[in-house]
Design a protein around this motif. Structure first.
Motif, PDB file in Angstrom:
ATOM      1  N   ASP A   1      -8.540   1.148 -19.048  1.00 36.43           N
ATOM      2  CA  ASP A   1      -7.135   1.398 -18.654  1.00 36.43           C
ATOM      3  C   ASP A   1      -6.422   0.095 -18.336  1.00 36.43           C
ATOM      4  O   ASP A   1      -5.305  -0.141 -18.759  1.00 36.43           O
ATOM      5  N   LYS A   2      -7.092  -0.748 -17.529  1.00 31.03           N
ATOM      6  CA  LYS A   2      -6.406  -1.958 -17.052  1.00 31.03           C
ATOM      7  C   LYS A   2      -6.308  -3.035 -18.130  1.00 31.03           C
ATOM      8  O   LYS A   2      -5.348  -3.793 -18.154  1.00 31.03           O
ATOM      9  N   ALA A   3      -7.322  -3.112 -18.989  1.00 30.80           N
ATOM     10  CA  ALA A   3      -7.285  -4.154 -20.026  1.00 30.80           C
ATOM     11  C   ALA A   3      -6.271  -3.792 -21.106  1.00 30.80           C
ATOM     12  O   ALA A   3      -5.722  -4.672 -21.767  1.00 30.80           O
TER      13      ALA A   3
ATOM     14  N   MET B   1      -0.618   7.534  -8.635  1.00 25.86           N
ATOM     15  CA  MET B   1       0.305   6.677  -7.875  1.00 25.86           C
ATOM     16  C   MET B   1      -0.375   5.323  -7.739  1.00 25.86           C
ATOM     17  O   MET B   1      -1.552   5.247  -7.384  1.00 25.86           O
ATOM     18  N   SER B   2       0.353   4.252  -8.032  1.00 23.70           N
ATOM     19  CA  SER B   2      -0.289   2.944  -8.103  1.00 23.70           C
ATOM     20  C   SER B   2       0.661   1.832  -7.647  1.00 23.70           C
ATOM     21  O   SER B   2       1.870   1.932  -7.844  1.00 23.70           O
ATOM     22  N   LYS B   3       0.054   0.774  -7.067  1.00 19.30           N
ATOM     23  CA  LYS B   3       0.869  -0.361  -6.604  1.00 19.30           C
ATOM     24  C   LYS B   3       1.528  -1.074  -7.761  1.00 19.30           C
ATOM     25  O   LYS B   3       2.615  -1.606  -7.646  1.00 19.30           O
ATOM     26  N   SER B   4       0.795  -1.121  -8.893  1.00 14.50           N
ATOM     27  CA  SER B   4       1.281  -1.954  -9.998  1.00 14.50           C
ATOM     28  C   SER B   4       2.234  -1.215 -10.942  1.00 14.50           C
ATOM     29  O   SER B   4       2.758  -1.816 -11.863  1.00 14.50           O
ATOM     30  N   GLU B   5       2.479   0.073 -10.701  1.00 12.72           N
ATOM     31  CA  GLU B   5       3.447   0.796 -11.529  1.00 12.72           C
ATOM     32  C   GLU B   5       4.835   0.181 -11.315  1.00 12.72           C
ATOM     33  O   GLU B   5       5.248  -0.091 -10.189  1.00 12.72           O
TER      34      GLU B   5
ATOM     35  N   LEU C   1       0.873  -1.190   0.000  1.00 13.61           N
ATOM     36  CA  LEU C   1       0.000   0.000   0.000  1.00 13.61           C
ATOM     37  C   LEU C   1       0.905   1.233   0.000  1.00 13.61           C
ATOM     38  O   LEU C   1       2.010   1.214   0.512  1.00 13.61           O
ATOM     39  N   HIS C   2       0.391   2.298  -0.596  1.00 14.06           N
ATOM     40  CA  HIS C   2       1.228   3.489  -0.790  1.00 14.06           C
ATOM     41  C   HIS C   2       0.525   4.747  -0.274  1.00 14.06           C
ATOM     42  O   HIS C   2      -0.626   4.685   0.203  1.00 14.06           O
ATOM     43  N   LEU C   3       1.241   5.854  -0.429  1.00 14.81           N
ATOM     44  CA  LEU C   3       0.732   7.141   0.049  1.00 14.81           C
ATOM     45  C   LEU C   3      -0.625   7.508  -0.573  1.00 14.81           C
ATOM     46  O   LEU C   3      -1.465   8.116   0.091  1.00 14.81           O
TER      47      LEU C   3
ATOM     48  N   ALA D   1     -10.649   9.203  -5.892  1.00 11.75           N
ATOM     49  CA  ALA D   1     -11.434   9.672  -7.047  1.00 11.75           C
ATOM     50  C   ALA D   1     -11.521   8.630  -8.153  1.00 11.75           C
ATOM     51  O   ALA D   1     -12.496   8.617  -8.920  1.00 11.75           O
ATOM     52  N   ASP D   2     -10.527   7.721  -8.245  1.00 10.90           N
ATOM     53  CA  ASP D   2     -10.548   6.731  -9.330  1.00 10.90           C
ATOM     54  C   ASP D   2     -11.746   5.785  -9.218  1.00 10.90           C
ATOM     55  O   ASP D   2     -12.097   5.117 -10.187  1.00 10.90           O
ATOM     56  N   GLN D   3     -12.358   5.727  -8.039  1.00  7.49           N
ATOM     57  CA  GLN D   3     -13.492   4.806  -7.856  1.00  7.49           C
ATOM     58  C   GLN D   3     -14.851   5.474  -8.010  1.00  7.49           C
ATOM     59  O   GLN D   3     -15.883   4.840  -7.833  1.00  7.49           O
TER      60      GLN D   3
HETATM   61  N1  AQP Z   1      -3.178   7.448  -6.271  1.00  8.03           N
HETATM   62  C1  AQP Z   1      -4.242   7.418  -5.485  1.00  8.03           C
HETATM   63  N2  AQP Z   1      -4.696   8.577  -4.924  1.00  8.03           N
HETATM   64  C2  AQP Z   1      -5.778   8.560  -4.101  1.00  8.03           C
HETATM   65  N3  AQP Z   1      -6.451   7.433  -3.773  1.00  8.03           N
HETATM   66  C3  AQP Z   1      -6.024   6.271  -4.314  1.00  8.03           C
HETATM   67  N4  AQP Z   1      -6.456   5.000  -4.202  1.00  8.03           N
HETATM   68  C4  AQP Z   1      -5.671   4.183  -4.946  1.00  8.03           C
HETATM   69  N5  AQP Z   1      -4.715   4.895  -5.549  1.00  8.03           N
HETATM   70  C5  AQP Z   1      -4.912   6.196  -5.182  1.00  8.03           C
HETATM   71  C6  AQP Z   1      -7.597   4.582  -3.384  1.00  8.03           C
HETATM   72  O1  AQP Z   1      -7.148   3.568  -2.493  1.00  8.03           O
HETATM   73  C7  AQP Z   1      -8.219   2.647  -2.271  1.00  8.03           C
HETATM   74  C8  AQP Z   1      -7.727   1.243  -2.463  1.00  8.03           C
HETATM   75  O2  AQP Z   1      -7.361   1.057  -3.825  1.00  8.03           O
HETATM   76  P1  AQP Z   1      -7.107  -0.401  -4.355  1.00  8.03           P
HETATM   77  O3  AQP Z   1      -5.843  -0.890  -3.830  1.00  8.03           O
HETATM   78  O4  AQP Z   1      -8.247  -1.271  -4.040  1.00  8.03           O
HETATM   79  O5  AQP Z   1      -7.079  -0.313  -5.908  1.00  8.03           O
HETATM   80  P2  AQP Z   1      -6.554   0.738  -6.911  1.00  8.03           P
HETATM   81  O6  AQP Z   1      -7.359   1.965  -6.883  1.00  8.03           O
HETATM   82  O7  AQP Z   1      -6.557   0.040  -8.210  1.00  8.03           O
HETATM   83  O8  AQP Z   1      -5.106   1.064  -6.360  1.00  8.03           O
HETATM   84  P3  AQP Z   1      -3.744   0.871  -7.065  1.00  8.03           P
HETATM   85  O9  AQP Z   1      -2.672   1.238  -6.131  1.00  8.03           O
HETATM   86  O10 AQP Z   1      -3.738   1.591  -8.378  1.00  8.03           O
HETATM   87  O11 AQP Z   1      -3.682  -0.698  -7.287  1.00  8.03           O
HETATM   88  P4  AQP Z   1      -3.338  -1.518  -8.556  1.00  8.03           P
HETATM   89  O12 AQP Z   1      -2.015  -1.041  -9.009  1.00  8.03           O
HETATM   90  O13 AQP Z   1      -3.336  -2.941  -8.073  1.00  8.03           O
HETATM   91  O14 AQP Z   1      -4.432  -1.246  -9.556  1.00  8.03           O
HETATM   92  C9  AQP Z   1      -9.354   3.012  -3.227  1.00  8.03           C
HETATM   93  O15 AQP Z   1     -10.335   3.721  -2.516  1.00  8.03           O
HETATM   94  C10 AQP Z   1      -8.678   3.912  -4.227  1.00  8.03           C
HETATM   95  O16 AQP Z   1      -9.564   4.867  -4.755  1.00  8.03           O
END
Ligand code: AQP
Length: 334
Positions: A113-115, A199-203, A17-19, A149-151
């Motif tokens: 985006d993901k596909a 910012m993303s875990k999978s980057e 998990l990240h910032l 916001a991405d959700q």
């Molecule tokens: N960069 C971000 N800024 C603000 N909020 C974020 N969230 C994720 N990235 C950011 C929020 O964190 C919660 C959990 O997210 P998740 O891990 O279920 O999936 P995700 O949004 O797909 O996060 P990642 O890091 O980008 O994961 P991967 O790389 O596996 O796809 C959610 O509420 C999300 O909005």
């Protein structure tokens, strides 16, 4: 309709998990514990929409629980469990697959985006991911959903699905329409290497993010290397419009130092970005490094984490089964 407020949110166990996860979601999870009943789920069924190595997935589930606890979630106040342990998520997801419309899913930008370019090769699970997310929320009749916001788009779809279910089965207000709780300035923390990507875990590059497990040394190095700008820091937001990396650093500093962006601009204007970076690294080390230490400590006792999941599963299952009983009846399932 029950007026009781209930928060639900999930985090995928797909890596560190990240910032962004912390500022966009976890910080809100913690503060909501004071206001309402809260259910926080490690969404392992969502994670497997993209292939996960089984051993890594198991570890990541426990690490996500450790991150929940280290950032301030209290398993006595909140229900903490993993999604696959409560089979009602999968059952309701199937029912909602039959309520949700292809046209609605076709509009989901996260799938696109993901596909990537070759959609034919994406899993069916990735495509119907938003229906499972709707099931997660509606299974508990949650009223509030703290997310980044991405959700937002997925949450709007959950509301549409809830509304259609209520209409189709003639049960007005059966499912509450869940409300997204999205933080104002930090709803989308951007990559430290490219301010146009979140910012993303999978980057691939670890330098794109601050992980909650990073040491003080790693945080300092990453902030030093973060992309910024060659000009001095301006005194207004308008001048930052085309400088997403600079704006991202200022936003993070504002949130972590608990000062408004306007105040931060007054403090920083006319200074070089190296000055901001020094200050930012200081506050990040103060806030994030202790979280990392705590995560590592908690991971030393896996059975404690497993116990928390087990207790959470029992509590979640009681609510889920009660609601499912009514859902099956509405649909006409015997
Ligand atoms: N960069 C971000 N800024 C603000 N909020 C974020 N969230 C994720 N990235 C950011 C929020 O964190 C919660 C959990 O997210 P998740 O891990 O279920 O999936 P995700 O949004 O797909 O996060 P990642 O890091 O980008 O994961 P991967 O790389 O596996 O796809 C959610 O509420 C999300 O909005």
């Amino acid at each position: 309709m029950s007026k009781k407020k209930l928060a639900f949110s999930g985090v995928q166990p797909t890596g560190n998990l990240h910032l962004g996860n912390y500022l966009g979601a976890l910080k809100n999870f913690v503060s909501l514990q004071k206001e309402m009943e809260c259910i926080y789920c490690v969404v392992d069924l969502h994670a497997i929409t993209v292939f996960q190595k089984p051993e890594e997935l198991r570890n990541n589930v426990l690490e996500t629980v450790a991150s929940f606890l280290a950032t301030g979630l209290d398993s006595e106040k909140s229900i903490i469990f993993n999604q696959s342990a409560v089979s009602g998520h999968a059952e309701l997801a199937w029912i909602l697959n039959c309520v949700s419309r292809m046209g609605w899913l076709n509009r989901m930008t996260q799938f696109k985006d993901k596909a990537g370019a070759d959609k034919e090769k994406a899993s069916v699970g990735l495509y119907i991911y938003p229906n499972l997310m709707a099931a997660d929320i509606l299974l508990y009749k949650a009223t509030h959903v703290p997310v980044g916001a991405d959700q937002k788009q997925h949450l709007e779809l959950s509301r549409d699905i809830a509304q259609k279910f209520n209409n189709d089965f003639n049960c007005k207000n059966f499912f509450p329409l869940p409300e997204a709780l999205i933080p104002k300035n930090v709803s989308r923390i951007m990559s430290l290497r490219d301010g146009t990507k979140k910012m993303s875990k999978s980057e691939e590059s670890d330098y794109s993010r601050i992980n909650l497990k990073d040491t003080a040394d790693e945080i300092n190095k990453k902030i030093k290397k973060a992309k910024s700008d060659s000009e001095q820091i301006p005194d207004n937001l308008k001048s930052l419009e085309k400088k997403p990396e600079a704006l991202n650093l200022l936003n993070i500093y504002s949130e972590i130092s608990r000062n408004s962006l306007d105040k931060v601009l007054i403090e920083m204007s006319g200074k070089e970005y190296s000055y901001l970076k020094t200050k930012l690294a200081e506050v990040l080390v103060e806030t994030i490094a202790p979280v990392g230490k705590e995560i590592k400590k908690l991971l030393g006792d896996r059975s404690h984490l497993e116990q928390i999941l087990k207790k959470g599963k029992q509590k979640a299952n009681i609510i889920a089964e009660e609601n499912l009983k009514n859902i099956r009846e509405k649909v006409g399932l015997i």
